[in-house]
Design a protein around this motif. Structure first.
Motif, short mmCIF file in Angstrom:
data_model
loop_
_atom_site.label_atom_id
_atom_site.label_comp_id
_atom_site.label_asym_id
_atom_site.label_seq_id
_atom_site.Cartn_x
_atom_site.Cartn_y
_atom_site.Cartn_z
N GLU A 1 -39.00 0.02 -49.70
CA GLU A 1 -40.13 -0.65 -50.34
C GLU A 1 -39.74 -1.99 -50.96
O GLU A 1 -40.55 -2.92 -51.00
CB GLU A 1 -40.75 0.24 -51.42
N LEU A 2 -38.50 -2.11 -51.45
CA LEU A 2 -38.09 -3.31 -52.15
C LEU A 2 -37.43 -4.36 -51.25
O LEU A 2 -37.32 -5.52 -51.65
CB LEU A 2 -37.14 -2.95 -53.30
N SER A 3 -37.00 -3.98 -50.07
CA SER A 3 -36.25 -4.91 -49.22
C SER A 3 -37.01 -6.18 -48.81
O SER A 3 -36.38 -7.22 -48.63
CB SER A 3 -35.69 -4.20 -47.98
N PRO A 4 -38.35 -6.16 -48.67
CA PRO A 4 -39.04 -7.41 -48.33
C PRO A 4 -39.03 -8.45 -49.45
O PRO A 4 -39.35 -9.60 -49.23
CB PRO A 4 -40.48 -6.98 -48.03
N GLY A 5 -38.69 -8.04 -50.67
CA GLY A 5 -38.65 -8.96 -51.79
C GLY A 5 -39.24 -8.32 -53.03
O GLY A 5 -40.08 -7.43 -52.94
N ILE A 6 -38.77 -8.77 -54.17
CA ILE A 6 -39.21 -8.20 -55.44
C ILE A 6 -39.52 -9.30 -56.44
O ILE A 6 -39.13 -10.45 -56.26
CB ILE A 6 -38.13 -7.27 -56.05
N VAL A 7 -40.22 -8.90 -57.48
CA VAL A 7 -40.39 -9.75 -58.65
C VAL A 7 -39.95 -8.91 -59.84
O VAL A 7 -40.41 -7.78 -60.01
CB VAL A 7 -41.85 -10.22 -58.83
N MET A 8 -39.03 -9.44 -60.62
CA MET A 8 -38.63 -8.75 -61.85
C MET A 8 -39.01 -9.62 -63.03
O MET A 8 -39.05 -10.85 -62.93
CB MET A 8 -37.15 -8.38 -61.84
N THR A 9 -39.30 -8.94 -64.13
CA THR A 9 -39.74 -9.65 -65.33
C THR A 9 -39.45 -8.80 -66.56
O THR A 9 -39.00 -7.65 -66.44
CB THR A 9 -41.24 -10.01 -65.24
N ARG A 10 -39.73 -9.36 -67.72
CA ARG A 10 -39.59 -8.62 -68.97
C ARG A 10 -40.51 -7.41 -68.92
O ARG A 10 -41.65 -7.51 -68.49
CB ARG A 10 -40.02 -9.47 -70.15
N GLY A 11 -40.01 -6.31 -69.42
CA GLY A 11 -40.84 -5.12 -69.58
C GLY A 11 -40.97 -4.81 -71.06
O GLY A 11 -40.38 -5.48 -71.90
N VAL B 1 -39.61 -4.11 -62.35
CA VAL B 1 -39.36 -4.60 -60.99
C VAL B 1 -40.53 -4.15 -60.13
O VAL B 1 -40.84 -2.96 -60.06
CB VAL B 1 -38.04 -4.03 -60.42
N PHE B 2 -41.19 -5.11 -59.51
CA PHE B 2 -42.34 -4.86 -58.64
C PHE B 2 -42.04 -5.31 -57.22
O PHE B 2 -41.28 -6.26 -57.03
CB PHE B 2 -43.55 -5.68 -59.11
N THR B 3 -42.68 -4.68 -56.25
CA THR B 3 -42.69 -5.28 -54.93
C THR B 3 -43.50 -6.57 -55.08
O THR B 3 -44.32 -6.69 -56.00
CB THR B 3 -43.37 -4.38 -53.88
N THR B 4 -43.29 -7.51 -54.20
CA THR B 4 -44.05 -8.76 -54.27
C THR B 4 -45.54 -8.47 -54.18
O THR B 4 -46.34 -9.03 -54.94
CB THR B 4 -43.62 -9.72 -53.15
N SER C 1 -43.75 -15.84 -67.68
CA SER C 1 -42.67 -16.81 -67.93
C SER C 1 -41.31 -16.20 -67.66
O SER C 1 -40.35 -16.91 -67.35
CB SER C 1 -42.73 -17.33 -69.37
N GLY C 2 -41.19 -14.88 -67.73
CA GLY C 2 -39.92 -14.23 -67.46
C GLY C 2 -39.76 -13.77 -66.03
O GLY C 2 -38.72 -13.23 -65.66
N ALA C 3 -40.79 -13.97 -65.21
CA ALA C 3 -40.76 -13.45 -63.83
C ALA C 3 -39.81 -14.24 -62.94
O ALA C 3 -39.69 -15.46 -63.05
CB ALA C 3 -42.16 -13.46 -63.24
N SER C 4 -39.15 -13.51 -62.06
CA SER C 4 -38.22 -14.12 -61.11
C SER C 4 -38.34 -13.39 -59.78
O SER C 4 -38.19 -12.17 -59.71
CB SER C 4 -36.79 -14.00 -61.64
#
Length: 143
Positions: free
Chosen positions: A25-35, A42-45, A74-77
């Motif tokens: 599920e995560l291999s196509p790309g992720i977005v991580m941010t403050r929780g 960590v979310f799938t795109t 602002s913390g998302a990457s």
């Protein structure tokens, strides 16, 4: 759907190997941010885009919504796992979550959370006493 608890290590370059059960599920790309509670979300795109759609409906006049949006976005990457299924956790997010070497990665349905292991154990211990009563209060009729 993400579930389970895993204990990967953070390497010297700030990378973590994604748990095998999450990789497809995560291999196509992720977005991580403050929780919340000083973990990382960590979310799938695709899931992050859905999350954005929900948040974009909040009125700009609502101070709580503005504050929450600022902290989340602002913390998302956006990150891409490498061929060894490692993902880099940006320095600002490592600092926010107090991440050192020992991590706890948990599946929480639509997202993954990354915790400092000591912080996770402290959080979990603090929640154990009220766990039996939470389902009735939060999700009526579930159990």
């Amino acid at each position: 759907m993400f579930f389970g608890t895993y204990a990967p290590k953070l390497d010297e370059k700030g990378r973590v190997i994604l748990p095998a059960k999450f990789r497809d599920e995560l291999s196509p790309g992720i977005v991580m941010t403050r929780g919340q509670e000083n973990c990382l979300y960590v979310f799938t795109t695709q899931e992050f885009e859905a999350y954005y759609t929900q948040f974009s409906r909040a009125p700009l006049t609502d101070q709580g919504a503005r504050s929450f949006n600022r902290l989340i976005f602002s913390g998302a990457s956006a990150e891409m796992p490498d061929k060894q299924n490692r993902v880099t956790i940006p320095a600002n997010l490592r600092s926010y979550a107090g991440l050192d070497r020992d991590l706890t990665v948990i599946g929480v349905g639509t997202r993954v959370e990354i915790w400092d292991t000591t912080a996770w154990e402290t959080y979990l211990a603090g929640q154990e006493d009220s766990f039996a009563n939470i389902a009735e209060e939060v999700i009526p009729g579930l159990m």
